[in-house]
Design an enzyme around this catalytic site. Structure first.
Site, PDB file in Angstrom:
ATOM      1  N   ASP A  51      15.049  60.217  23.842  1.00  0.00           N
ATOM      2  CA  ASP A  51      15.523  61.548  23.465  1.00  0.00           C
ATOM      3  C   ASP A  51      16.289  61.481  22.155  1.00  0.00           C
ATOM      4  O   ASP A  51      17.416  60.985  22.112  1.00  0.00           O
ATOM      5  CB  ASP A  51      16.411  62.102  24.582  1.00  0.00           C
ATOM      6  CG  ASP A  51      17.033  63.453  24.247  1.00  0.00           C
ATOM      7  OD1 ASP A  51      16.640  64.052  23.218  1.00  0.00           O
ATOM      8  OD2 ASP A  51      17.899  63.906  25.010  1.00  0.00           O
ATOM      9  N   GLU A 130      27.881  41.354   0.545  1.00  0.00           N
ATOM     10  CA  GLU A 130      29.024  40.502   0.907  1.00  0.00           C
ATOM     11  C   GLU A 130      30.045  41.349   1.671  1.00  0.00           C
ATOM     12  O   GLU A 130      31.049  41.777   1.108  1.00  0.00           O
ATOM     13  CB  GLU A 130      29.671  39.918  -0.341  1.00  0.00           C
ATOM     14  CG  GLU A 130      28.772  39.028  -1.171  1.00  0.00           C
ATOM     15  CD  GLU A 130      29.466  38.523  -2.435  1.00  0.00           C
ATOM     16  OE1 GLU A 130      29.215  37.388  -2.823  1.00  0.00           O
ATOM     17  OE2 GLU A 130      30.274  39.283  -3.025  1.00  0.00           O
ATOM     18  N   GLU A 132      33.154  42.338   3.818  1.00  0.00           N
ATOM     19  CA  GLU A 132      34.454  41.818   4.239  1.00  0.00           C
ATOM     20  C   GLU A 132      34.881  42.537   5.510  1.00  0.00           C
ATOM     21  O   GLU A 132      34.446  43.668   5.768  1.00  0.00           O
ATOM     22  CB  GLU A 132      35.492  42.022   3.133  1.00  0.00           C
ATOM     23  CG  GLU A 132      35.151  41.248   1.857  1.00  0.00           C
ATOM     24  CD  GLU A 132      35.975  41.675   0.641  1.00  0.00           C
ATOM     25  OE1 GLU A 132      36.094  40.863  -0.291  1.00  0.00           O
ATOM     26  OE2 GLU A 132      36.467  42.816   0.626  1.00  0.00           O
ATOM     27  N   GLU A 213      39.754  35.966   3.309  1.00  0.00           N
ATOM     28  CA  GLU A 213      39.810  36.792   2.095  1.00  0.00           C
ATOM     29  C   GLU A 213      41.262  37.077   1.700  1.00  0.00           C
ATOM     30  O   GLU A 213      42.201  36.588   2.309  1.00  0.00           O
ATOM     31  CB  GLU A 213      39.024  38.101   2.297  1.00  0.00           C
ATOM     32  CG  GLU A 213      37.637  38.089   1.651  1.00  0.00           C
ATOM     33  CD  GLU A 213      37.665  37.988   0.129  1.00  0.00           C
ATOM     34  OE1 GLU A 213      38.748  38.168  -0.472  1.00  0.00           O
ATOM     35  OE2 GLU A 213      36.608  37.718  -0.465  1.00  0.00           O
ATOM     36  N   GLU A 221      35.420  36.907   5.120  1.00  0.00           N
ATOM     37  CA  GLU A 221      34.089  37.178   4.575  1.00  0.00           C
ATOM     38  C   GLU A 221      33.139  36.082   5.025  1.00  0.00           C
ATOM     39  O   GLU A 221      33.498  34.899   5.030  1.00  0.00           O
ATOM     40  CB  GLU A 221      34.120  37.244   3.055  1.00  0.00           C
ATOM     41  CG  GLU A 221      32.770  37.578   2.432  1.00  0.00           C
ATOM     42  CD  GLU A 221      32.829  37.667   0.910  1.00  0.00           C
ATOM     43  OE1 GLU A 221      31.973  37.039   0.257  1.00  0.00           O
ATOM     44  OE2 GLU A 221      33.733  38.346   0.384  1.00  0.00           O
ATOM     45  N   HIS A 270      30.377  44.054  -1.717  1.00  0.00           N
ATOM     46  CA  HIS A 270      29.677  43.876  -2.984  1.00  0.00           C
ATOM     47  C   HIS A 270      28.214  43.590  -2.691  1.00  0.00           C
ATOM     48  O   HIS A 270      27.906  42.767  -1.829  1.00  0.00           O
ATOM     49  CB  HIS A 270      30.295  42.722  -3.778  1.00  0.00           C
ATOM     50  CG  HIS A 270      31.788  42.836  -3.921  1.00  0.00           C
ATOM     51  ND1 HIS A 270      32.613  41.739  -4.052  1.00  0.00           N
ATOM     52  CD2 HIS A 270      32.604  43.918  -3.941  1.00  0.00           C
ATOM     53  CE1 HIS A 270      33.868  42.138  -4.152  1.00  0.00           C
ATOM     54  NE2 HIS A 270      33.880  43.459  -4.078  1.00  0.00           N
ATOM     55  N   ARG A 340      36.246  41.994 -12.551  1.00  0.00           N
ATOM     56  CA  ARG A 340      35.988  42.348 -11.165  1.00  0.00           C
ATOM     57  C   ARG A 340      36.428  43.763 -10.814  1.00  0.00           C
ATOM     58  O   ARG A 340      36.209  44.227  -9.705  1.00  0.00           O
ATOM     59  CB  ARG A 340      36.661  41.323 -10.234  1.00  0.00           C
ATOM     60  CG  ARG A 340      35.993  39.965 -10.316  1.00  0.00           C
ATOM     61  CD  ARG A 340      36.675  38.912  -9.471  1.00  0.00           C
ATOM     62  NE  ARG A 340      36.015  37.612  -9.643  1.00  0.00           N
ATOM     63  CZ  ARG A 340      35.032  37.150  -8.879  1.00  0.00           C
ATOM     64  NH1 ARG A 340      34.592  37.880  -7.886  1.00  0.00           N
ATOM     65  NH2 ARG A 340      34.500  35.984  -9.112  1.00  0.00           N
ATOM     66  N   GLU A 358      25.670  42.647  -9.467  1.00  0.00           N
ATOM     67  CA  GLU A 358      26.520  42.823  -8.290  1.00  0.00           C
ATOM     68  C   GLU A 358      27.187  44.197  -8.375  1.00  0.00           C
ATOM     69  O   GLU A 358      28.029  44.435  -9.233  1.00  0.00           O
ATOM     70  CB  GLU A 358      27.580  41.722  -8.245  1.00  0.00           C
ATOM     71  CG  GLU A 358      28.587  41.863  -7.119  1.00  0.00           C
ATOM     72  CD  GLU A 358      29.759  40.901  -7.277  1.00  0.00           C
ATOM     73  OE1 GLU A 358      30.646  40.919  -6.408  1.00  0.00           O
ATOM     74  OE2 GLU A 358      29.817  40.163  -8.286  1.00  0.00           O
ATOM     75  N   ARG A 360      29.772  46.665  -6.987  1.00  0.00           N
ATOM     76  CA  ARG A 360      30.988  46.311  -6.263  1.00  0.00           C
ATOM     77  C   ARG A 360      31.689  47.466  -5.539  1.00  0.00           C
ATOM     78  O   ARG A 360      32.616  47.241  -4.779  1.00  0.00           O
ATOM     79  CB  ARG A 360      31.982  45.660  -7.237  1.00  0.00           C
ATOM     80  CG  ARG A 360      31.515  44.309  -7.749  1.00  0.00           C
ATOM     81  CD  ARG A 360      32.485  43.721  -8.781  1.00  0.00           C
ATOM     82  NE  ARG A 360      33.804  43.454  -8.251  1.00  0.00           N
ATOM     83  CZ  ARG A 360      34.158  42.365  -7.565  1.00  0.00           C
ATOM     84  NH1 ARG A 360      33.249  41.430  -7.315  1.00  0.00           N
ATOM     85  NH2 ARG A 360      35.391  42.204  -7.140  1.00  0.00           N
TER      86      ARG A 360
END
Length: 469
Positions: A51, A130, A132, A213, A221, A270, A340, A358, A360
């Site tokens: 359903d 990645e 966390e 982390e 992580e 990321h 970063r 990457e 982020r």
């Protein structure tokens, strides 16, 4: 793995139950279990009826019948069930035409892969998230007419230095923002992460690294290998299931919530990505940081559509408590090989085959099927329209002078802002029928329910700011 291999797996392991799994719009895995005697070859041909009207954001009760079609390649033994159980990921099928359901996230991800091939740009998109997450000893909260509260218990947390614990307070714990890479006993979660990694490997998810982390109270992580879009989204769901259940087996609780703790780093996801054709990495070239022109255009598409992507890659009201200055969050829609705090980073790699971008700003509450598909569509739109991202920003973006800061765009500051951007900017997602406008409308309606609930709930910090006003 073919259907015949699944039945051999059932027999060889004396499996008692088969667990059929699928993912809803919010990204939450759902399941229904059948005894092994009720799981025959017809399940791979006719599917399993259920359903669909009871799934949030899906069909109404007037058109509720749906089918789960198991993917034999996704079959794996469940490491957590008392009785031998086989878990298998399913696509959601419309019984009327036998096609994938328009709002099924895994079907949308498959359509994104097919669209990539149809463009002729590439034949495979690889993704490597990645995620966390936090591991706590316990969490309590309450919301009612008398008020609300939340309390996090963590023996590893900085606020636990003055507490008495059974067996004593062992005192070794990371400070605020000091959780990155300390050895045990400061890192108290090594054994739990080891167990998580072993369970992931048992289920076919290849682990590459794990560590504590930055955030002090149990942020972790686990890095797993990249794979093609749908396969990697499947693995993300396996990873979440594994993290939750291993933590539970240790008497602890895990969360992928982006910002559960005030004043420390939040949890991001990321997402490394690249497009390939004929076994060649199309992102490798002689441009900035070893990128090709195609890769720069891909970045241009991600940055151009970032605010609409936020609605899918950062899908909760809590997501925007992470995207703030001072906590290593990517608050600038720019790209860089070094910075970063940029939305797109180009990691250093030794081989051109590993060249990738990457992204982020996503966080791990995102539905991986929708998030990976949406980012691919944004990147491909950048390639098709040759959207150049401009010059990279390699300076410390947090220390830019005000006149330069004004020139750098930022992601959305709230979920409702992101939903407004998605509503206005959806054409890049609907190309090739990957996302339908009907699905996007349903997604916006579902998420606006969360926005409205959050808006209507009085917050304790408002008493701090306004009680004596």
């Amino acid at each position: 793995m073919a259907a015949a291999d699944v039945f051999k797996l059932l027999k060889d392991n004396d499996v008692k139950f088969v667990d059929l799994r699928f993912t809803d719009t919010r990204g939450k895995e759902q399941h229904v279990t059948v005894p092994v005697r009720a799981f025959g070859p017809e399940k791979f041909e006719d599917g399993h009826a259920f359903d669909g009207s009871s799934i949030a954001g899906w069909k109404g009760i007037q058109a509720s019948d749906m089918l789960l079609m198991p993917d034999p390649d996704s079959a794996r033994l469940d490491p957590f069930s008392d009785e031998p159980t086989l878990n298998i990921t399913c696509d959601v099928i419309e019984p009327a035409d036998g096609k994938g359901y328009d709002r099924d996230p895994r079907t949308i991800a498959k359509r994104a892969e097919a669209y990539l091939k149809s463009t002729g740009i590439g034949d495979t998109a690889y993704f490597g998230p990645e995620p966390e997450f936090f591991i706590f000893d316990g969490v309590t909260w309450n919301i009612d007419m008398s008020g609300c509260f939340v309390k996090i218990s963590s023996e590893e947390a900085p606020w636990s230095t003055g507490k008495e614990f059974e067996g004593g307070n062992m005192a070794h714990r990371p400070p605020v923002k000091g959780g990155y890479f300390p050895v045990p006993p400061v890192d108290s979660l090594q054994d739990i992460r080891n167990a998580m990694c072993l369970a992931l490997e048992q289920q076919g998810v290849e682990v590459e690294v794990h560590h504590h982390e930055v955030a002090a109270a149990g942020q972790n992580e686990i890095g797993t290998k990249f794979n093609s879009l749908v396969k990697r989204a499947d693995w993300m769901q396996i990873l979440k299931y594994t993290v939750w259940n291993v933590a539970h087996s240790y008497g602890k609780t895990a969360t992928f919530m982006p910002k559960p703790i005030v004043g420390d780093n939040g949890s991001g996801m990321h997402v490394h990505q690249s497009v390939w054709k004929g076994g060649q990495n199309l992102f490798a070239g002689n441009g900035y940081a070893g990128l090709s022109e195609l890769a720069l255009y891909y970045i241009g598409g991600i940055i151009k559509h970032a605010k609409a992507l936020n609605a899918i890659t950062n899908p909760g009201t809590n997501s925007y408590k992470r995207l703030v200055p001072g906590f290593e969050a990517p608050i600038n829609l720019a790209y860089s090989a070094k910075n970063r705090s940029a939305a797109c980073r180009i990691p250093y790699v030794a081989s051109p085959k590993a060249r990738r971008v990457e992204v982020r700003f996503p966080d791990p509450t995102a539905n991986p099927y929708l998030a990976f598909a949406a980012m691919l569509m944004a990147g491909l739109d950048g390639v098709q329209k040759k959207i150049h991202p401009g010059d990279p920003i390699d300076k410390n973006l947090y220390d830019l002078p005000p006149e330069e800061v004004k020139k750098v765009p930022h992601p959305c500051a709230s979920l409702d802002e992101a939903l407004e951007n998605l509503d206005k900017n959806r054409e890049f997602l609907t190309k090739g029928g990957v996302f339908s406008s009907d699905m996007i409308d349903a997604y916006i309606d579902l998420k606006m329910e969360e926005v409205t609930r959050f808006r209507m709930t009085t917050h304790p910090v408002e008493f701090d700011m306004y009680y004596s006003a």
